[in-house]
Motif scaffolding. Structure first.
Motif, PDB file in Angstrom:
ATOM      1  N   ARG A  86       1.112  -1.028   0.214  1.00 31.55           N
ATOM      2  CA  ARG A  86      -0.524   0.197  -0.354  1.00 31.55           C
ATOM      3  C   ARG A  86       0.920   1.068   0.285  1.00 31.55           C
ATOM      4  O   ARG A  86       1.811   1.519   0.472  1.00 31.55           O
ATOM      5  CB  ARG A  86      -1.336   0.021   1.084  1.00 31.55           C
ATOM      6  CG  ARG A  86      -1.877  -1.377   0.936  1.00 31.55           C
ATOM      7  CD  ARG A  86      -2.634  -1.419   0.140  1.00 31.55           C
ATOM      8  NE  ARG A  86      -3.814  -0.004   0.485  1.00 31.55           N
ATOM      9  CZ  ARG A  86      -4.485  -0.310  -0.247  1.00 31.55           C
ATOM     10  NH1 ARG A  86      -4.515  -0.825  -1.818  1.00 31.55           N
ATOM     11  NH2 ARG A  86      -5.419   0.845  -0.958  1.00 31.55           N
ATOM     12  N   LEU A  88       1.615   5.553   0.520  1.00 33.56           N
ATOM     13  CA  LEU A  88       1.538   6.696   1.145  1.00 33.56           C
ATOM     14  C   LEU A  88       1.832   7.643   1.237  1.00 33.56           C
ATOM     15  O   LEU A  88       3.159   7.524  -0.053  1.00 33.56           O
ATOM     16  CB  LEU A  88       1.663   6.147   2.646  1.00 33.56           C
ATOM     17  CG  LEU A  88       1.622   5.192   4.041  1.00 33.56           C
ATOM     18  CD1 LEU A  88       2.490   4.654   4.848  1.00 33.56           C
ATOM     19  CD2 LEU A  88       0.251   4.448   3.765  1.00 33.56           C
ATOM     20  N   ARG A  89       0.978   8.963   0.578  1.00 29.65           N
ATOM     21  CA  ARG A  89       1.485   9.933  -0.135  1.00 29.65           C
ATOM     22  C   ARG A  89       1.526  11.543   1.481  1.00 29.65           C
ATOM     23  O   ARG A  89       2.627  11.916   1.419  1.00 29.65           O
ATOM     24  CB  ARG A  89       0.317  10.957  -0.830  1.00 29.65           C
ATOM     25  CG  ARG A  89       0.066   9.910  -1.842  1.00 29.65           C
ATOM     26  CD  ARG A  89      -0.918  10.081  -2.847  1.00 29.65           C
ATOM     27  NE  ARG A  89      -1.981  10.165  -1.758  1.00 29.65           N
ATOM     28  CZ  ARG A  89      -3.035  10.051  -2.317  1.00 29.65           C
ATOM     29  NH1 ARG A  89      -3.952  10.368  -3.170  1.00 29.65           N
ATOM     30  NH2 ARG A  89      -4.169   9.810  -1.680  1.00 29.65           N
ATOM     31  N   SER A  92      -2.795  11.432   6.473  1.00 31.90           N
ATOM     32  CA  SER A  92      -3.995  10.767   6.505  1.00 31.90           C
ATOM     33  C   SER A  92      -3.974   9.755   5.983  1.00 31.90           C
ATOM     34  O   SER A  92      -5.504   9.128   5.926  1.00 31.90           O
ATOM     35  CB  SER A  92      -4.271  12.659   5.511  1.00 31.90           C
ATOM     36  OG  SER A  92      -4.198  12.102   4.552  1.00 31.90           O
ATOM     37  N   ASP A  93      -3.290   9.052   4.397  1.00 33.99           N
ATOM     38  CA  ASP A  93      -3.243   8.063   4.057  1.00 33.99           C
ATOM     39  C   ASP A  93      -2.845   7.045   5.209  1.00 33.99           C
ATOM     40  O   ASP A  93      -3.527   6.206   4.831  1.00 33.99           O
ATOM     41  CB  ASP A  93      -1.811   8.420   2.638  1.00 33.99           C
ATOM     42  CG  ASP A  93      -2.848   8.688   1.807  1.00 33.99           C
ATOM     43  OD1 ASP A  93      -3.778   9.052   1.495  1.00 33.99           O
ATOM     44  OD2 ASP A  93      -1.821   9.160   0.946  1.00 33.99           O
ATOM     45  N   TYR A  96      -6.203   5.822   7.134  1.00 36.47           N
ATOM     46  CA  TYR A  96      -7.210   4.916   6.560  1.00 36.47           C
ATOM     47  C   TYR A  96      -6.448   3.418   6.524  1.00 36.47           C
ATOM     48  O   TYR A  96      -6.923   2.461   5.876  1.00 36.47           O
ATOM     49  CB  TYR A  96      -7.857   5.417   5.342  1.00 36.47           C
ATOM     50  CG  TYR A  96      -8.649   4.422   4.213  1.00 36.47           C
ATOM     51  CD1 TYR A  96      -9.475   4.301   4.652  1.00 36.47           C
ATOM     52  CD2 TYR A  96      -7.611   4.087   2.793  1.00 36.47           C
ATOM     53  CE1 TYR A  96     -10.295   3.773   3.326  1.00 36.47           C
ATOM     54  CE2 TYR A  96      -8.084   3.145   2.087  1.00 36.47           C
ATOM     55  CZ  TYR A  96      -9.411   3.378   2.720  1.00 36.47           C
ATOM     56  OH  TYR A  96     -10.034   2.720   1.647  1.00 36.47           O
ATOM     57  N   GLU A  97      -5.189   3.328   5.402  1.00 40.80           N
ATOM     58  CA  GLU A  97      -4.505   3.011   5.269  1.00 40.80           C
ATOM     59  C   GLU A  97      -4.306   0.919   6.022  1.00 40.80           C
ATOM     60  O   GLU A  97      -4.342  -0.078   6.436  1.00 40.80           O
ATOM     61  CB  GLU A  97      -2.865   2.772   4.400  1.00 40.80           C
ATOM     62  CG  GLU A  97      -3.198   3.895   3.257  1.00 40.80           C
ATOM     63  CD  GLU A  97      -3.929   2.660   2.278  1.00 40.80           C
ATOM     64  OE1 GLU A  97      -4.457   1.462   2.328  1.00 40.80           O
ATOM     65  OE2 GLU A  97      -4.795   3.176   0.974  1.00 40.80           O
ATOM     66  N   SER A 123       3.788  13.134  -4.326  1.00 40.03           N
ATOM     67  CA  SER A 123       2.931  13.355  -2.362  1.00 40.03           C
ATOM     68  C   SER A 123       1.668  13.705  -2.391  1.00 40.03           C
ATOM     69  O   SER A 123       0.358  13.578  -1.978  1.00 40.03           O
ATOM     70  CB  SER A 123       3.661  13.595  -1.708  1.00 40.03           C
ATOM     71  OG  SER A 123       4.109  15.306  -1.590  1.00 40.03           O
ATOM     72  N   SER A 126      -3.401  11.994  -6.896  1.00 39.62           N
ATOM     73  CA  SER A 126      -4.499  11.309  -6.346  1.00 39.62           C
ATOM     74  C   SER A 126      -5.350  10.804  -7.442  1.00 39.62           C
ATOM     75  O   SER A 126      -5.225  12.324  -8.491  1.00 39.62           O
ATOM     76  CB  SER A 126      -5.394  11.254  -5.460  1.00 39.62           C
ATOM     77  OG  SER A 126      -5.948  12.888  -5.728  1.00 39.62           O
TER      78      SER A 126
END
Length: 160
Positions: A86, A88-89, A92-93, A96-97, A123, A126
């Motif tokens: 998974r 990540l940026r 906040s990611d 959720y992840e 980053s 999306s």
């Protein structure tokens, strides 16, 4: 080692490709798994996303593209992967992840999830940001591979 990289990839961005390339270098065998989510209306069909991704990864080895429906852990089991990847940026990611990773572990504790942070210059990317920029006539060539940019421009020209 075999890694499953699941997502909608609607559309594929350079952030996605960054993770694919780095995962390929570290793990060797990467399966890009496009989720066919019946609750969402995609911009591109599954078939077109597969074409876009295959075109964009043609210079890389050990990567294949599939589509699946259902739970990611079921897909991981089917393809006998060692890890789920998974990206990540931002912070906040991560929240959720992490929730998704914990949920997957409750469904099948033999499946591990690893996280890779995208390169900082990706980053901000999306899929939803890319689609919105393209919708309003902005340039997306620096955000997505050429085949995806062309497809986005064509869709938005039809909708004008």
């Amino acid at each position: 080692m075999k890694v499953l990289y699941p997502g909608s990839f609607d559309p594929l961005t350079y952030g996605h490709l960054d993770l694919v390339q780095r995962a390929s270098e570290r793990f060797g065998d990467v399966i890009i798994a496009i989720l066919d989510n019946p609750t969402k209306v995609p911009t591109f069909s599954i078939e077109r996303r597969i074409q876009q991704i295959n075109s964009s990864i043609s210079n890389l080895q050990g990567i294949r593209v599939i589509s699946y429906r259902g739970l990611t852990v079921q897909c991981a089991k089917k393809y006998k992967v060692d890890l789920i990847l998974r990206g990540l940026r931002a912070m906040s990611d991560f929240e959720y992840e992490l929730q998704i990773a914990h949920t997957n572990r409750t469904l099948d504790n033999s499946i591990e999830t690893i996280f890779l942070a995208t390169e900082s210059h990706h980053s901000f990317l999306s899929s939803s940001v890319v689609k919105e920029v393209a919708l309003f006539g902005g340039k997306v060539d620096h955000m997505v591979p050429p085949i995806v940019a062309t497809d986005l421009y064509q869709i938005n020209n039809k909708n004008k």
